[in-house]
Motif scaffolding. Structure first.
Motif, short mmCIF file in Angstrom:
data_model
loop_
_atom_site.label_atom_id
_atom_site.label_comp_id
_atom_site.label_asym_id
_atom_site.label_seq_id
_atom_site.Cartn_x
_atom_site.Cartn_y
_atom_site.Cartn_z
N MET A 42 49.52 41.74 44.44
CA MET A 42 49.48 42.51 43.02
C MET A 42 49.85 42.35 41.79
O MET A 42 49.54 42.32 40.54
CB MET A 42 50.08 43.81 43.56
N HIS A 43 51.45 41.54 41.70
CA HIS A 43 51.92 41.00 41.33
C HIS A 43 51.09 39.95 39.96
O HIS A 43 51.44 39.93 38.93
CB HIS A 43 52.97 40.52 41.24
N THR A 44 50.05 39.54 40.32
CA THR A 44 49.48 38.08 39.92
C THR A 44 48.46 39.29 39.29
O THR A 44 47.70 38.93 38.50
CB THR A 44 49.33 36.69 41.34
N VAL A 59 49.73 44.14 49.12
CA VAL A 59 50.55 43.35 49.60
C VAL A 59 50.53 41.48 49.54
O VAL A 59 50.67 41.70 47.90
CB VAL A 59 49.07 42.98 50.97
N HIS A 60 50.91 40.82 49.69
CA HIS A 60 51.30 39.58 48.82
C HIS A 60 51.25 37.91 50.05
O HIS A 60 50.10 38.86 50.61
CB HIS A 60 52.91 38.97 49.08
N SER A 61 51.03 37.61 49.03
CA SER A 61 50.12 36.13 49.61
C SER A 61 50.66 35.60 51.25
O SER A 61 52.20 35.43 50.61
CB SER A 61 49.24 35.04 49.04
N TRP A 65 57.27 35.85 49.61
CA TRP A 65 58.28 36.88 50.13
C TRP A 65 58.87 37.90 48.29
O TRP A 65 57.98 37.25 47.35
CB TRP A 65 59.61 35.89 49.66
N MET A 66 59.04 38.61 48.35
CA MET A 66 59.53 39.62 47.35
C MET A 66 60.93 39.81 47.41
O MET A 66 60.78 40.86 48.14
CB MET A 66 58.53 41.26 46.61
N PHE A 67 62.07 40.74 46.88
CA PHE A 67 62.80 41.29 46.81
C PHE A 67 62.64 41.79 45.38
O PHE A 67 62.63 42.11 44.63
CB PHE A 67 63.90 40.19 46.40
N ALA A 111 63.18 44.14 51.20
CA ALA A 111 62.60 42.83 50.31
C ALA A 111 61.12 43.09 51.91
O ALA A 111 60.20 44.02 52.82
CB ALA A 111 63.26 41.84 51.60
N MET A 112 60.23 41.78 50.39
CA MET A 112 58.55 42.02 51.95
C MET A 112 58.34 40.56 51.61
O MET A 112 59.10 40.16 51.06
CB MET A 112 57.45 42.41 50.99
N TYR A 113 57.61 40.57 52.67
CA TYR A 113 57.58 38.91 53.28
C TYR A 113 56.28 39.09 54.40
O TYR A 113 55.59 39.78 54.66
CB TYR A 113 58.08 38.36 54.74
CU LIG Z 1 55.63 43.03 47.20
#
Ligand SMILES: [Cu+2]
Length: 352
Positions: A42-44, A59-61, A65-67, A111-113
């Motif tokens: 989502m962040h990109t 979600v992430h790829s 990670w996201m903190f 934290a997200m992974y």
């Molecule tokens: Cu995230």
């Protein structure tokens, strides 16, 4: 009660569903081709981030990670019974003390992974600080206060995308909340006698809870929008023979990029919670309304405004920094119970 929760949740799902379907249609008509294949995060992919207080909506790829760190402050004032605020002559004489004001703060580390492109795991660890002012009923000038602070209940989730196309995301999030927060915090009462504080001053629920959340977010030009609906179910009673009420939550928001990298957001957030079931025999319900299990829960709606900053434009990292503030526009509480007067939150999220 279970039936009412089910009906409420189903209604919220239907409303969210209709809203989402309409927007998806509009997006298709637009033929706006966002590069949906190369961007999973989502962040990109989102130029207009969700409001700062929205969590678990993306979600992430794989392997990333996201903190995050979030601060929340909430002020409570005034005693409500149902929709009306009680004046000093209506204060309930059934209780020895009357709660007057409360300030709650939360510091939350997250934290997200992403274990794969289909599954992102998330953990959120809250630290709480609570301060409550109260007076002896009938002696408003005799104010005193109590404090509690420490680790709250840790939340673990798995998040998976259900639908993702043309900047539209439908995300499912579910998991458990662990009873890591204390439920036996005591205050130095009168004459040095320790007494267990009311339910709202405790740091955890004491129960293992199931939670679920479904989020929709979309983009159209400089606009972003979304809706999120979720619920929480308690699994049985805690060690002190009670459980907090099940709850449901809904948010709907709109964001607009006002000048890159700044986005402004508006959000309507509603929360509903049942009263406490059962009772802690160490908490005397005749002492103060916050010690009465029936004086918890209700329906609250808040209007919130916020700002988001894309960090990539000012720092060599990918992420967002956002603030949001709001106040209630509707409160219907199981009273007598303190009402909410305002809240503020701020969150920083960094993706690696
Ligand atoms: Cu995230």
């Amino acid at each position: 009660m279970k039936l009412r929760i089910t009906i409420l949740l189903s209604l919220l799902f239907i409303i969210t569903g209709c809203f989402s379907a309409k927007v998806v249609q509009a997006q298709h008509a637009d033929h706006h081709e966002h590069c949906e294949t190369e961007h999973v995060s989502m962040h990109t992919s989102h130029q207009v981030a969700s409001p700062a207080g929205i969590m678990g909506d993306h979600v992430h790829s794989k392997g990333s990670w996201m903190f995050s760190y979030m601060y929340m402050g909430m002020q409570m004032d005034g005693l409500y019974d149902g929709r009306s605020e009680l004046n000093s002559t209506q204060l309930n004489r059934n209780y020895e003390m009357t709660p007057d004001n409360m300030f709650m703060q939360m510091h939350m580390i997250g934290a997200m992974y992403a274990v794969s492109n289909r599954v992102t795991l998330m953990a959120m660890v809250p630290f709480l600080q609570k301060e409550m002012g109260h007076f002896h009923t009938g002696h408003q000038h005799h104010q005193s206060s109590m404090n509690s602070a420490g680790l709250g209940d840790i939340k673990l989730s798995a998040i998976t995308p259900l639908y993702r196309k043309n900047g539209n995301n439908l995300i499912l999030n579910g998991g458990i909340i662990l009873p890591t927060g204390s439920i036996d915090v005591a205050s130095d009462g009168h004459m040095g006698m320790e007494s267990r504080m009311g339910y709202g001053m405790q740091l955890g629920s004491g129960t293992t809870d199931l939670h679920g959340l479904i989020s929709y977010s979309g983009q159209a030009g400089n606009w972003g929008f979304g809706s999120q609906v979720g619920g929480l179910i308690r699994l049985g009673n805690n060690s002190e023979q009670y459980r907090h009420g099940n709850s449901a939550e809904h948010s709907v928001w709109l964001g607009r990029q006002i000048a890159f990298p700044l986005t402004a957001t508006v959000r309507l957030n509603s929360t509903w919670q049942d009263h406490i079931h059962g009772q802690d025999s160490n908490i005397n319900p005749a002492m103060i309304a916050t010690a009465d299990p029936y004086c918890y829960g209700g329906l609250r709606s808040r209007a919130m405004g916020g700002l988001n900053l894309q960090l990539g434009s000012v720092l060599p990292v990918s992420g967002t920094f956002g603030v949001e503030a709001g106040a209630p526009i509707y409160q219907n509480l199981n009273g007598p119970q303190m009402g909410e007067s305002w809240m503020i939150l701020s969150a920083i999220r960094i993706s690696l």
